[in-house]
Design a protein around this motif. Structure first.
Motif, PDB file in Angstrom:
ATOM      1  N   GLY A 112       0.778  -1.235   0.000  1.00  0.00           N
ATOM      2  CA  GLY A 112       0.000   0.000   0.000  1.00  0.00           C
ATOM      3  C   GLY A 112       0.806   1.279   0.000  1.00  0.00           C
ATOM      4  O   GLY A 112       0.246   2.365   0.030  1.00  0.00           O
ATOM      5  N   THR A 113       2.134   1.174  -0.010  1.00  0.00           N
ATOM      6  CA  THR A 113       3.006   2.350  -0.032  1.00  0.00           C
ATOM      7  C   THR A 113       3.830   2.330  -1.313  1.00  0.00           C
ATOM      8  O   THR A 113       4.349   1.287  -1.711  1.00  0.00           O
ATOM      9  N   PHE A 114       3.948   3.485  -1.942  1.00  0.00           N
ATOM     10  CA  PHE A 114       4.780   3.608  -3.143  1.00  0.00           C
ATOM     11  C   PHE A 114       6.220   3.754  -2.689  1.00  0.00           C
ATOM     12  O   PHE A 114       6.558   4.700  -1.971  1.00  0.00           O
ATOM     13  N   ILE A 115       7.075   2.816  -3.070  1.00  0.00           N
ATOM     14  CA  ILE A 115       8.499   2.864  -2.732  1.00  0.00           C
ATOM     15  C   ILE A 115       9.217   3.477  -3.932  1.00  0.00           C
ATOM     16  O   ILE A 115       9.360   2.844  -4.974  1.00  0.00           O
ATOM     17  N   ALA A 116       9.648   4.716  -3.774  1.00  0.00           N
ATOM     18  CA  ALA A 116      10.250   5.464  -4.878  1.00  0.00           C
ATOM     19  C   ALA A 116      11.746   5.181  -4.984  1.00  0.00           C
ATOM     20  O   ALA A 116      12.440   5.091  -3.974  1.00  0.00           O
ATOM     21  N   THR A 117      12.217   5.055  -6.207  1.00  0.00           N
ATOM     22  CA  THR A 117      13.647   4.939  -6.468  1.00  0.00           C
ATOM     23  C   THR A 117      14.200   6.236  -7.034  1.00  0.00           C
ATOM     24  O   THR A 117      15.410   6.433  -7.049  1.00  0.00           O
ATOM     25  N   GLU A 118      13.290   7.106  -7.498  1.00  0.00           N
ATOM     26  CA  GLU A 118      13.695   8.401  -8.048  1.00  0.00           C
ATOM     27  C   GLU A 118      12.562   9.393  -7.815  1.00  0.00           C
ATOM     28  O   GLU A 118      11.397   9.063  -7.992  1.00  0.00           O
ATOM     29  N   ILE A 119      12.910  10.608  -7.419  1.00  0.00           N
ATOM     30  CA  ILE A 119      11.934  11.683  -7.216  1.00  0.00           C
ATOM     31  C   ILE A 119      12.362  12.883  -8.051  1.00  0.00           C
ATOM     32  O   ILE A 119      13.513  13.312  -7.983  1.00  0.00           O
ATOM     33  N   LEU A 120      11.430  13.400  -8.826  1.00  0.00           N
ATOM     34  CA  LEU A 120      11.668  14.611  -9.603  1.00  0.00           C
ATOM     35  C   LEU A 120      10.721  15.689  -9.086  1.00  0.00           C
ATOM     36  O   LEU A 120       9.572  15.409  -8.766  1.00  0.00           O
ATOM     37  N   ALA A 121      11.204  16.911  -9.005  1.00  0.00           N
ATOM     38  CA  ALA A 121      10.385  18.023  -8.519  1.00  0.00           C
ATOM     39  C   ALA A 121      10.405  19.143  -9.549  1.00  0.00           C
ATOM     40  O   ALA A 121      11.205  19.135 -10.479  1.00  0.00           O
ATOM     41  N   LYS A 122       9.538  20.109  -9.333  1.00  0.00           N
ATOM     42  CA  LYS A 122       9.471  21.255 -10.236  1.00  0.00           C
ATOM     43  C   LYS A 122      10.826  21.959 -10.306  1.00  0.00           C
ATOM     44  O   LYS A 122      11.635  21.837  -9.394  1.00  0.00           O
ATOM     45  N   HIS A 123      11.052  22.716 -11.365  1.00  0.00           N
ATOM     46  CA  HIS A 123      12.348  23.389 -11.481  1.00  0.00           C
ATOM     47  C   HIS A 123      12.251  24.909 -11.395  1.00  0.00           C
ATOM     48  O   HIS A 123      13.249  25.585 -11.451  1.00  0.00           O
ATOM     49  N   ASP A 124      11.078  25.461 -11.268  1.00  0.00           N
ATOM     50  CA  ASP A 124      10.917  26.878 -10.954  1.00  0.00           C
ATOM     51  C   ASP A 124       9.527  27.084 -10.366  1.00  0.00           C
ATOM     52  O   ASP A 124       8.757  26.147 -10.227  1.00  0.00           O
ATOM     53  N   GLU A 125       9.185  28.296 -10.025  1.00  0.00           N
ATOM     54  CA  GLU A 125       7.936  28.523  -9.309  1.00  0.00           C
ATOM     55  C   GLU A 125       6.680  28.324 -10.154  1.00  0.00           C
ATOM     56  O   GLU A 125       5.601  28.228  -9.615  1.00  0.00           O
ATOM     57  N   THR A 126       6.787  28.246 -11.476  1.00  0.00           N
ATOM     58  CA  THR A 126       5.597  28.069 -12.296  1.00  0.00           C
ATOM     59  C   THR A 126       5.529  26.715 -12.973  1.00  0.00           C
ATOM     60  O   THR A 126       4.482  26.357 -13.499  1.00  0.00           O
ATOM     61  N   TYR A 127       6.588  25.941 -12.964  1.00  0.00           N
ATOM     62  CA  TYR A 127       6.611  24.665 -13.680  1.00  0.00           C
ATOM     63  C   TYR A 127       5.924  23.554 -12.894  1.00  0.00           C
ATOM     64  O   TYR A 127       6.071  23.454 -11.685  1.00  0.00           O
ATOM     65  N   MET A 128       5.180  22.723 -13.612  1.00  0.00           N
ATOM     66  CA  MET A 128       4.633  21.500 -13.051  1.00  0.00           C
ATOM     67  C   MET A 128       4.693  20.467 -14.172  1.00  0.00           C
ATOM     68  O   MET A 128       4.392  20.783 -15.320  1.00  0.00           O
ATOM     69  N   PRO A 129       5.089  19.203 -13.880  1.00  0.00           N
ATOM     70  CA  PRO A 129       5.181  18.192 -14.933  1.00  0.00           C
ATOM     71  C   PRO A 129       3.859  18.043 -15.684  1.00  0.00           C
ATOM     72  O   PRO A 129       2.778  18.125 -15.089  1.00  0.00           O
ATOM     73  N   ALA A 130       3.947  17.812 -16.994  1.00  0.00           N
ATOM     74  CA  ALA A 130       2.761  17.728 -17.845  1.00  0.00           C
ATOM     75  C   ALA A 130       1.804  16.639 -17.377  1.00  0.00           C
ATOM     76  O   ALA A 130       0.585  16.834 -17.408  1.00  0.00           O
ATOM     77  N   GLU A 131       2.359  15.500 -16.927  1.00  0.00           N
ATOM     78  CA  GLU A 131       1.503  14.415 -16.466  1.00  0.00           C
ATOM     79  C   GLU A 131       0.704  14.833 -15.233  1.00  0.00           C
ATOM     80  O   GLU A 131      -0.452  14.471 -15.068  1.00  0.00           O
ATOM     81  N   VAL A 132       1.322  15.605 -14.344  1.00  0.00           N
ATOM     82  CA  VAL A 132       0.639  16.064 -13.136  1.00  0.00           C
ATOM     83  C   VAL A 132      -0.464  17.055 -13.514  1.00  0.00           C
ATOM     84  O   VAL A 132      -1.579  16.988 -12.991  1.00  0.00           O
ATOM     85  N   ILE A 133      -0.178  17.964 -14.440  1.00  0.00           N
ATOM     86  CA  ILE A 133      -1.199  18.918 -14.903  1.00  0.00           C
ATOM     87  C   ILE A 133      -2.384  18.168 -15.487  1.00  0.00           C
ATOM     88  O   ILE A 133      -3.539  18.469 -15.168  1.00  0.00           O
ATOM     89  N   ASP A 134      -2.119  17.158 -16.329  1.00  0.00           N
ATOM     90  CA  ASP A 134      -3.198  16.386 -16.938  1.00  0.00           C
ATOM     91  C   ASP A 134      -4.041  15.682 -15.880  1.00  0.00           C
ATOM     92  O   ASP A 134      -5.270  15.668 -15.960  1.00  0.00           O
ATOM     93  N   ALA A 135      -3.373  15.096 -14.867  1.00  0.00           N
ATOM     94  CA  ALA A 135      -4.109  14.403 -13.803  1.00  0.00           C
ATOM     95  C   ALA A 135      -4.962  15.383 -12.999  1.00  0.00           C
ATOM     96  O   ALA A 135      -6.104  15.081 -12.650  1.00  0.00           O
ATOM     97  N   LEU A 136      -4.419  16.560 -12.709  1.00  0.00           N
ATOM     98  CA  LEU A 136      -5.179  17.559 -11.953  1.00  0.00           C
ATOM     99  C   LEU A 136      -6.336  18.126 -12.781  1.00  0.00           C
ATOM    100  O   LEU A 136      -7.411  18.380 -12.253  1.00  0.00           O
ATOM    101  N   LYS A 137      -6.119  18.314 -14.093  1.00  0.00           N
ATOM    102  CA  LYS A 137      -7.199  18.774 -14.963  1.00  0.00           C
ATOM    103  C   LYS A 137      -8.319  17.746 -15.007  1.00  0.00           C
ATOM    104  O   LYS A 137      -9.501  18.098 -15.007  1.00  0.00           O
ATOM    105  N   GLU A 138      -7.948  16.463 -15.024  1.00  0.00           N
ATOM    106  CA  GLU A 138      -8.932  15.384 -15.035  1.00  0.00           C
ATOM    107  C   GLU A 138      -9.805  15.426 -13.777  1.00  0.00           C
ATOM    108  O   GLU A 138     -10.978  15.105 -13.818  1.00  0.00           O
ATOM    109  N   GLN A 139      -9.204  15.837 -12.655  1.00  0.00           N
ATOM    110  CA  GLN A 139      -9.948  15.951 -11.402  1.00  0.00           C
ATOM    111  C   GLN A 139     -10.715  17.273 -11.319  1.00  0.00           C
ATOM    112  O   GLN A 139     -11.495  17.480 -10.398  1.00  0.00           O
ATOM    113  N   GLY A 140     -10.442  18.195 -12.256  1.00  0.00           N
ATOM    114  CA  GLY A 140     -11.128  19.473 -12.276  1.00  0.00           C
ATOM    115  C   GLY A 140     -10.607  20.485 -11.270  1.00  0.00           C
ATOM    116  O   GLY A 140     -11.308  21.423 -10.913  1.00  0.00           O
TER     117      GLY A 140
END
Length: 149
Positions: A112-140
């Motif tokens: 039940g826990t995601f065991i991460a081998t790599e973590i990527l974060a935003k690179h400036d104050e306005t950037y968000m990964p495209a996949e995350v934007i798509d997932a958030l848009k899907e949730q409205g």
């Protein structure tokens, strides 16, 4: 003489097709371990991954969820505002990793826990990964920072 040339030509074409098929199969088999599909927390809850399946998960780091453990182990929760998945990562986090910000992690589910081998974060104050934007848009819940309300 003409029949022998035609037969030789057919043999070469058949041999080339067999070689092409075998090489395509070998390339596909070799690449299957390198393909990591992206899933949002909601997708992980609705359709749990296979045991040991490596995939990418992304969303927002939930406010107040970062907990530092032994040595370099960090636990936190990632959310798409609909579902939340606990994440555990051992390693050095990116400098810009923080609560309320977008992240993408690569790893697999374990109890039940995601065991991460790599973590990527935003690179400036306005950037968000495209996949995350798509997932958030899907949730409205995604609001473009460049649009005026």
């Amino acid at each position: 003489m003409k029949g022998l040339k035609k037969q030789r030509r057919v043999q070469i074409i058949v041999l080339a097709l067999v070689a092409l098929t075998v090489s395509t199969g070998l390339i596909g088999y070799a690449l299957q371990d390198g393909i990591n599909f992206f899933r949002s927390p909601t997708q992980v809850v609705e359709d749990p991954p296979r045991v040991g399946e490596v995939f990418r998960i992304g969303g927002l780091v939930e406010e107040g969820s970062i907990k530092r453990g032994q040595s370099e182990t960090v636990s936190f929760r990632v959310t798409d505002t609909n579902q939340t998945i606990p994440v555990r990562y051992t390693g050095i986090l990116p400098d810009l990793f923080s609560e309320g910000q977008g992240m993408v992690g690569t790893g697999s589910m374990e109890d039940g826990t995601f065991i991460a081998t790599e973590i990527l974060a935003k690179h400036d104050e306005t950037y968000m990964p495209a996949e995350v934007i798509d997932a958030l848009k899907e949730q409205g819940v995604y609001q473009d920072a460049n649009t005026d309300s």
